[in-house]
Design a protein around this motif. Sequence first.
Motif, PDB file in Angstrom:
ATOM      1  N   SER A 107       0.783  -1.231   0.000  1.00 32.65           N
ATOM      2  CA  SER A 107       0.000   0.000   0.000  1.00 32.65           C
ATOM      3  C   SER A 107       0.815   1.282   0.000  1.00 32.65           C
ATOM      4  N   TRP A 150      -3.270   5.939  -4.785  1.00 33.73           N
ATOM      5  CA  TRP A 150      -4.446   6.165  -3.965  1.00 33.73           C
ATOM      6  C   TRP A 150      -4.995   7.544  -4.288  1.00 33.73           C
ATOM      7  N   TYR A 205      -8.384   3.822  -5.641  1.00 32.78           N
ATOM      8  CA  TYR A 205      -7.074   3.852  -6.306  1.00 32.78           C
ATOM      9  C   TYR A 205      -7.285   3.587  -7.781  1.00 32.78           C
TER      10      TYR A 205
END
Length: 237
Positions: A81, A100, A210
């Motif tokens: 992430s 993101w 995202y």
Amino acid sequence: MITDPRTTSYAHAAIRNNADWCDAVCRSHGVPGVFAPRVWASPRRTPPLYPDAVTLSPDATPDDVLTRIDLTSPGASVKDSFGTLDLSGAGFEVLFEARWIHRPAAEPARGQEGWRPVEDADGLSEWEAAWSGDGQGGELFRPPLLDDGSVFLAATGTGGGVTAGAVAHPAASVIGISNLFTADDDLDTAWRSCLDATARLWPGVPVVGYEHGDDLAAAVRHGFTPVGPLRVWLRTS
């Protein structure tokens, strides 16, 4: 380098929301995941297109991930992430990179009905058939998701049938948008309608997700700001 704390907060909200959505999909298949301080992970292979682990902290290490997932069968995947891991030594390759995104809450357009939530299992199967593009539904997105807070937004054509849609998942004080699609490839209209629906259903709540490539460009045109990198790894050996 000075990091805007708001951007960091937005990214963390998007990440946590996405991990919650991945966990919901896995639980609907009878594959429960586990939230640890730095990673969400499933010890069993997850459904197609969904990761076996999602990192929740930039401090997550390869060991945090690799000790919690199944490495004995092929196809393990990890959503890195923060784009900080190197899993190449464990037989992984980068599948894709993305960003993101975050968009502040906005008012819905007046006088527009737009996209509506799917209400039952038959509607969900029809939604998935339109999303997949192959006319098949009911294998990946299962009815328990409708009772788990997730909302499948859909647009219908004049002759009936789903022509566009997206998943909207409320968690971490934001609405996570994923799986946005449209039969006519008009991403701008799809985003406009999707965001109007989220504003009507969850007034005052920011939207996250995202995207990459043309999908990212379309999201930015509709008010999203990229707030952090992510990388998806796939185990190929």
